[in-house]
Design a protein around this motif. Structure first.
Motif, PDB file in Angstrom:
ATOM      1  N   MET A  36       0.840  -0.914  -0.166  1.00  0.00           N
ATOM      2  CA  MET A  36       0.034  -0.377  -0.016  1.00  0.00           C
ATOM      3  C   MET A  36       0.685   1.040   0.084  1.00  0.00           C
ATOM      4  O   MET A  36       2.012   1.231   0.772  1.00  0.00           O
ATOM      5  CB  MET A  36      -0.749  -0.142   0.973  1.00  0.00           C
ATOM      6  N   ASN A  37       0.834   1.823  -1.562  1.00  0.00           N
ATOM      7  CA  ASN A  37       1.991   3.067  -0.730  1.00  0.00           C
ATOM      8  C   ASN A  37       0.190   4.365  -1.053  1.00  0.00           C
ATOM      9  O   ASN A  37      -0.609   4.581  -1.425  1.00  0.00           O
ATOM     10  CB  ASN A  37       2.240   3.722  -2.130  1.00  0.00           C
ATOM     11  N   SER A  38       1.442   6.017  -0.918  1.00  0.00           N
ATOM     12  CA  SER A  38       0.447   6.707  -1.331  1.00  0.00           C
ATOM     13  C   SER A  38      -0.536   6.832  -0.134  1.00  0.00           C
ATOM     14  O   SER A  38      -1.722   7.311  -0.654  1.00  0.00           O
ATOM     15  CB  SER A  38       0.162   7.261  -2.385  1.00  0.00           C
ATOM     16  N   LEU A  39      -0.946   5.932   1.366  1.00  0.00           N
ATOM     17  CA  LEU A  39      -1.700   5.754   1.959  1.00  0.00           C
ATOM     18  C   LEU A  39      -2.443   7.356   2.581  1.00  0.00           C
ATOM     19  O   LEU A  39      -2.045   8.317   2.254  1.00  0.00           O
ATOM     20  CB  LEU A  39      -1.096   5.463   3.382  1.00  0.00           C
ATOM     21  N   LYS A  40      -3.504   7.227   3.032  1.00  0.00           N
ATOM     22  CA  LYS A  40      -4.574   7.807   2.654  1.00  0.00           C
ATOM     23  C   LYS A  40      -5.463   8.089   3.852  1.00  0.00           C
ATOM     24  O   LYS A  40      -5.578   6.964   4.360  1.00  0.00           O
ATOM     25  CB  LYS A  40      -5.924   8.643   1.674  1.00  0.00           C
ATOM     26  N   PRO A  41      -6.134   8.833   4.558  1.00  0.00           N
ATOM     27  CA  PRO A  41      -6.397   9.100   6.200  1.00  0.00           C
ATOM     28  C   PRO A  41      -7.809   7.830   5.539  1.00  0.00           C
ATOM     29  O   PRO A  41      -8.275   6.835   6.406  1.00  0.00           O
ATOM     30  CB  PRO A  41      -6.981  10.063   6.329  1.00  0.00           C
ATOM     31  N   GLU A  42      -8.584   7.901   4.317  1.00  0.00           N
ATOM     32  CA  GLU A  42      -9.529   7.351   4.036  1.00  0.00           C
ATOM     33  C   GLU A  42      -9.163   5.661   3.575  1.00  0.00           C
ATOM     34  O   GLU A  42     -10.389   4.282   3.698  1.00  0.00           O
ATOM     35  CB  GLU A  42     -10.509   7.796   2.811  1.00  0.00           C
ATOM     36  N   ASP A  43      -8.191   5.554   3.894  1.00  0.00           N
ATOM     37  CA  ASP A  43      -7.574   3.820   3.950  1.00  0.00           C
ATOM     38  C   ASP A  43      -7.816   3.505   4.895  1.00  0.00           C
ATOM     39  O   ASP A  43      -7.819   1.871   5.633  1.00  0.00           O
ATOM     40  CB  ASP A  43      -5.876   3.780   3.303  1.00  0.00           C
ATOM     41  N   THR A  44      -7.479   3.880   6.292  1.00  0.00           N
ATOM     42  CA  THR A  44      -7.921   3.822   7.591  1.00  0.00           C
ATOM     43  C   THR A  44      -9.025   2.290   7.524  1.00  0.00           C
ATOM     44  O   THR A  44     -10.136   2.825   7.250  1.00  0.00           O
ATOM     45  CB  THR A  44      -8.647   4.829   8.689  1.00  0.00           C
ATOM     46  N   ALA A  45      -8.771   1.262   8.185  1.00  0.00           N
ATOM     47  CA  ALA A  45      -9.584   0.691   8.174  1.00  0.00           C
ATOM     48  C   ALA A  45      -8.943  -0.970   8.847  1.00  0.00           C
ATOM     49  O   ALA A  45      -7.690  -1.491   9.051  1.00  0.00           O
ATOM     50  CB  ALA A  45     -10.561  -0.100   7.001  1.00  0.00           C
ATOM     51  N   VAL A  46      -9.878  -1.658   9.357  1.00  0.00           N
ATOM     52  CA  VAL A  46      -9.797  -3.379   9.324  1.00  0.00           C
ATOM     53  C   VAL A  46      -9.507  -4.059   7.469  1.00  0.00           C
ATOM     54  O   VAL A  46     -10.148  -4.046   7.044  1.00  0.00           O
ATOM     55  CB  VAL A  46     -10.325  -3.398  10.174  1.00  0.00           C
ATOM     56  N   TYR A  47      -8.268  -4.744   7.500  1.00  0.00           N
ATOM     57  CA  TYR A  47      -7.841  -5.297   6.735  1.00  0.00           C
ATOM     58  C   TYR A  47      -8.126  -7.124   6.727  1.00  0.00           C
ATOM     59  O   TYR A  47      -7.383  -7.462   7.515  1.00  0.00           O
ATOM     60  CB  TYR A  47      -6.217  -5.388   5.233  1.00  0.00           C
ATOM     61  N   TYR A  48      -8.443  -7.503   6.012  1.00  0.00           N
ATOM     62  CA  TYR A  48      -9.026  -8.881   5.784  1.00  0.00           C
ATOM     63  C   TYR A  48      -8.704  -9.698   4.327  1.00  0.00           C
ATOM     64  O   TYR A  48      -8.497  -8.444   3.582  1.00  0.00           O
ATOM     65  CB  TYR A  48     -10.606  -8.873   5.949  1.00  0.00           C
ATOM     66  N   CYS A  49      -8.099 -10.420   5.294  1.00  0.00           N
ATOM     67  CA  CYS A  49      -7.631 -11.415   4.064  1.00  0.00           C
ATOM     68  C   CYS A  49      -8.527 -12.591   3.433  1.00  0.00           C
ATOM     69  O   CYS A  49      -9.597 -13.218   4.786  1.00  0.00           O
ATOM     70  CB  CYS A  49      -6.061 -12.528   4.119  1.00  0.00           C
ATOM     71  N   ALA A  50      -8.616 -13.300   2.488  1.00  0.00           N
ATOM     72  CA  ALA A  50     -10.113 -14.289   2.019  1.00  0.00           C
ATOM     73  C   ALA A  50      -9.316 -14.555   1.191  1.00  0.00           C
ATOM     74  O   ALA A  50      -8.557 -14.414  -0.138  1.00  0.00           O
ATOM     75  CB  ALA A  50     -11.187 -13.083   1.412  1.00  0.00           C
ATOM     76  N   ALA A  51      -9.691 -16.280   0.976  1.00  0.00           N
ATOM     77  CA  ALA A  51      -9.504 -17.133   0.200  1.00  0.00           C
ATOM     78  C   ALA A  51     -10.832 -18.200  -0.199  1.00  0.00           C
ATOM     79  O   ALA A  51     -11.660 -18.465  -0.054  1.00  0.00           O
ATOM     80  CB  ALA A  51      -8.854 -18.354   0.752  1.00  0.00           C
ATOM     81  N   ASP A  52     -10.343 -18.377  -1.791  1.00  0.00           N
ATOM     82  CA  ASP A  52     -11.454 -19.010  -2.657  1.00  0.00           C
ATOM     83  C   ASP A  52     -10.846 -20.152  -3.462  1.00  0.00           C
ATOM     84  O   ASP A  52     -10.152 -19.079  -4.093  1.00  0.00           O
ATOM     85  CB  ASP A  52     -13.107 -18.260  -2.935  1.00  0.00           C
ATOM     86  N   ASN A  53     -11.608 -21.424  -3.094  1.00  0.00           N
ATOM     87  CA  ASN A  53     -10.705 -22.098  -4.196  1.00  0.00           C
ATOM     88  C   ASN A  53     -12.076 -22.751  -5.613  1.00  0.00           C
ATOM     89  O   ASN A  53     -11.707 -23.164  -6.413  1.00  0.00           O
ATOM     90  CB  ASN A  53     -10.152 -23.088  -4.308  1.00  0.00           C
ATOM     91  N   THR A  54     -12.656 -21.917  -5.677  1.00  0.00           N
ATOM     92  CA  THR A  54     -14.103 -21.875  -7.177  1.00  0.00           C
ATOM     93  C   THR A  54     -14.138 -21.018  -7.830  1.00  0.00           C
ATOM     94  O   THR A  54     -13.512 -20.425  -7.878  1.00  0.00           O
ATOM     95  CB  THR A  54     -15.750 -22.152  -5.836  1.00  0.00           C
ATOM     96  N   TYR A  55     -14.473 -21.194  -9.219  1.00  0.00           N
ATOM     97  CA  TYR A  55     -14.431 -21.144 -10.109  1.00  0.00           C
ATOM     98  C   TYR A  55     -15.309 -19.268 -10.123  1.00  0.00           C
ATOM     99  O   TYR A  55     -15.910 -19.270  -9.135  1.00  0.00           O
ATOM    100  CB  TYR A  55     -15.729 -21.466 -11.187  1.00  0.00           C
ATOM    101  N   TYR A  56     -14.263 -18.152 -10.452  1.00  0.00           N
ATOM    102  CA  TYR A  56     -14.402 -16.807 -10.160  1.00  0.00           C
ATOM    103  C   TYR A  56     -14.478 -16.268 -11.735  1.00  0.00           C
ATOM    104  O   TYR A  56     -13.772 -16.588 -12.867  1.00  0.00           O
ATOM    105  CB  TYR A  56     -13.458 -16.307  -9.382  1.00  0.00           C
ATOM    106  N   THR A  57     -15.554 -15.226 -11.841  1.00  0.00           N
ATOM    107  CA  THR A  57     -15.287 -13.768 -13.341  1.00  0.00           C
ATOM    108  C   THR A  57     -14.447 -13.173 -12.718  1.00  0.00           C
ATOM    109  O   THR A  57     -14.954 -13.019 -10.967  1.00  0.00           O
ATOM    110  CB  THR A  57     -16.758 -13.974 -13.397  1.00  0.00           C
TER     111      THR A  57
END
Length: 127
Positions: A83-104
């Protein structure tokens, strides 16, 4: 069953950079589409970025395009969010997610398609 553990969050100033990591265990990491979502106080959890299983395709929310970069190292079972050039509006809890099904390209942005989630890491950007 896949376990995801995020790290790298913290308190930074506007304009700074930060790299988040998400370490996966318990599954075949190279077979999973990985994504980052974020949730600010009082807001819904929203899509940030995603990367396909090989790392050859990436997807970004318009709000972070050009500033954030998602990558993965399948040998280390880890996905990153630079994450570069961070802004105050980027403030949040960041979550990682995973899935192994077909996606679009559309469904990869949908929170509901991801079966596995980490506990989140706080990112706070001061002005």
């Amino acid at each position: 069953q896949v376990q995801l553990v995020e790290s790298g969050g913290g308190l930074v100033q506007a304009g700074d950079s930060l790299r988040l990591s998400c370490a996966a265990s318990g599954g075949t990491f190279s077979g999973y589409t990985m994504a980052w979502f974020r949730q600010a106080p009082g807001e819904d959890r929203g899509f940030v970025a995603a990367i396909n299983s090989s790392g050859g395709r990436t997807y970004y929310a318009d709000s972070v395009k050009g500033r954030f970069a998602i990558s993965r190292d399948n040998a280390k079972n880890t996905v990153y969010l630079e994450m570069n050039s961070l802004k105050p509006e980027d403030t949040a809890v960041y979550y990682c997610a995973a899935d192994n099904t077909y996606y679009t390209p559309l469904s990869v942005r949908s929170l509901s398609r991801y079966a596995y989630w980490g506990q989140g890491t706080q990112v706070t950007v001061s002005s």
